[in-house]
Scaffold this active site. Structure first.
Site, mmCIF file in Angstrom:
data_model
loop_
_atom_site.group_PDB
_atom_site.id
_atom_site.type_symbol
_atom_site.label_atom_id
_atom_site.label_comp_id
_atom_site.label_asym_id
_atom_site.label_seq_id
_atom_site.Cartn_x
_atom_site.Cartn_y
_atom_site.Cartn_z
ATOM 1 N N ASP A 14 56.675 32.600 89.757
ATOM 2 C CA ASP A 14 57.752 33.306 89.067
ATOM 3 C C ASP A 14 58.492 34.209 90.052
ATOM 4 O O ASP A 14 58.020 34.458 91.155
ATOM 5 C CB ASP A 14 57.242 34.108 87.858
ATOM 6 C CG ASP A 14 56.065 34.973 88.216
ATOM 7 O OD1 ASP A 14 56.017 35.426 89.369
ATOM 8 O OD2 ASP A 14 55.198 35.205 87.362
ATOM 9 N N ASP A 21 60.668 37.841 90.683
ATOM 10 C CA ASP A 21 61.113 39.164 90.239
ATOM 11 C C ASP A 21 62.323 39.535 91.080
ATOM 12 O O ASP A 21 62.323 39.321 92.291
ATOM 13 C CB ASP A 21 60.031 40.221 90.490
ATOM 14 C CG ASP A 21 58.789 39.960 89.652
ATOM 15 O OD1 ASP A 21 58.949 39.606 88.482
ATOM 16 O OD2 ASP A 21 57.680 40.094 90.188
ATOM 17 N N ASP A 35 53.439 49.401 96.124
ATOM 18 C CA ASP A 35 52.069 49.691 96.559
ATOM 19 C C ASP A 35 51.776 49.351 98.020
ATOM 20 O O ASP A 35 51.329 50.179 98.791
ATOM 21 C CB ASP A 35 51.048 49.024 95.623
ATOM 22 C CG ASP A 35 51.381 47.582 95.285
ATOM 23 O OD1 ASP A 35 52.322 47.024 95.876
ATOM 24 O OD2 ASP A 35 50.685 46.998 94.430
#
Ligand code: ATP
Ligand code: MG
Length: 412
Positions: A42, A44, A123
């Site tokens: 997928d 983003d 992160d």
């Protein structure tokens, strides 16, 4: 560089964003996968356009979702692309608005920011690369590119601070090790080993989501193995962690490996959460049931119902992680079906069951993991029989929708 591998829909979305004067990038796992030569599952995307501006730009193709953390889904038929506006870390004064702020744990940051701020709130450096498919270039503000080359997971900022701010990041770092064989920078590894028990502070709902995400990828065994090694697994799934006490691999671990292999080798492998959870709990449940009988056929028929066993196992296993009731009910249903594969009578009950496919898959994985007799499954087709009288819609008049009870309306 990697332009050719990017899905044309992603090109199109970023093209449109740029045409309207906005910035637009591919971010996160998709960039990582593309740089490693893998096809992302997928995509983003990130932009400086606000959700409202995205809605205006993409019209009916766009849907704003989420209340506090608002994202936009852009749809091409059934394919959905998640587009989020650049975010930044909330400042300490903004954090004061939160009653239970302990100064460490970060709640979902929801303040819009710049590209740079967005990169620094992420992160790990390898997760903070912004790829522009139009110019085929990468914005790397955190040194993620060399870390990709060195296969290194490095925190953005001070590792211990970032881990304590959001303990789920410990699992995220370990997933990168399991999936890509990356190493952790020394300071991050120390921080994770030292703070492993802090994972209990993460919300149960997020942990449940993480367990499902791990099960959706074909590295579940490696991930749980590392989570055990880092002392994290016992705080999330003590029941599963217990399986690591044996010298030789236990059946659950083998089942996870079989599932991982099948995920890699089958064209399509279902991401059903019920099947995923059943793969984790099935063998320990069987062991519990065996206390009462030695007969494989009798195994589920003793006085404790399978449901109470499943309830107990899911509680022990998932340490109070809330498993939705309907998932538990289906889990019980699937496990109840397994002995039927050994029976010759009443084939139709099994063949017509809505979860036949999952039950067969679970049984197959268990048979392979236990070196069982696979020929048992020769009599059982891969798919449930379709259009059997029970499932023939035409033979059933359309059900009327039940009305809501009145008191629900009053309590609004
Ligand atoms: P996957 O391939 O599993 O989807 P991913 O890195 O894309 O991996 P996502 O959960 O889809 O994981 O998150 C997308 C991006 O959002 C990450 O790459 C990272 O930049 C950022 N992100 C996600 N979770 C966190 C977190 N807990 N803290 C900081 N940044 C995060
Ligand atoms: Mg992702």
């Amino acid at each position: 560089m990697i332009r050719k591998s990017v899905h044309p829909h992603v090109h199109k979305i970023i093209h449109i964003l740029k045409d309207h004067g906005f910035q637009g990038f591919l971010v996160g796992g998709a960039v990582r996968d593309l740089l490693l030569g893998d096809q992302p599952k997928d995509y983003d995307l990130s932009t400086n356009a606000t959700p409202e501006e995205l809605k205006k730009t993409f019209g009916r193709q766009a849907r704003i979702i989420g209340r506090r953390f608002r994202l936009v889904h852009i749809c091409f038929g059934r394919e959905v692309y998640e587009v989020s506006t650049f975010r930044r870390k909330p400042s300490s004064t903004e954090r004061q608005g939160r009653k239970d702020d302990d100064g460490v744990m970060l709640w979902r940051d929801n303040e819009f920011g710049t590209l740079e701020e967005d990169a620094f709130r992420r992160d790990f450096t390898v997760n903070a690369l912004f790829y522009d498919p139009i110019t085929d270039s990468i914005e790397d503000l955190v040194g993620g590119r060399p870390d990709m080359d060195n296969e290194l997971v490095r925190a953005i900022g001070t590792p211990e601070e970032r881990v304590l701010e959001d303990p789920v990041r410990m699992i995220r770092a370990i997933k990168l090790m399991a999936q890509y064989g990356f190493k952790l920078e020394a300071e991050l590894e120390t921080a994770i080993r030292k703070n492993a028990s802090q994972i209990s502070l993460a919300s149960k709902a997020r942990l449940f989501e993480e367990i499902l995400k791990i099960m959706n990828k074909p590295y579940s065994f490696k991930t749980f193995d590392l989570l055990h090694d880092f002392g994290i697994l016992k705080h999330i799934m003590p029941g599963l962690d217990y399986e690591w006490q044996y010298e030789n691999k236990h059946i659950v671990q083998k089942m996870l490996q079989v599932r991982d292999d099948r995920k890699i080798n089958c064209n399509f492998y279902s991401n059903s959460r019920v099947l995923a959870l059943a793969t984790i709990c099935f063998e320990p449940l069987r062991q519990l049931a065996r206390i009462h009988t030695d007969s494989e056929e009798e195994i589920w028929k003793f006085k404790d119902s399978v449901d109470s066993l499943v309830r107990k196992a899911t509680f022990d296993f998932f340490h109070g992680v809330v498993i939705p009731k309907f998932v538990r009910t289906r889990l019980t249903g699937i496990i109840n079906l397994i002995p039927r594969f050994m029976m010759t009578k009443k084939r139709a009950i099994l063949l017509n069951h809505k979860d036949y496919y999952y039950a067969r898959e679970l049984f197959l994985v268990w048979l392979i993991a236990t070196d069982g007799d696979l020929s048992i499954l020769d009599r059982w087709p891969k798919k449930r029989l379709e259009q059997t009288p029970h499932h023939n819609k035409k033979s059933h008049p359309k059900r009327r929708r039940r009305r809501r009870p009145k008191h629900q309306g009053l309590s609004k």
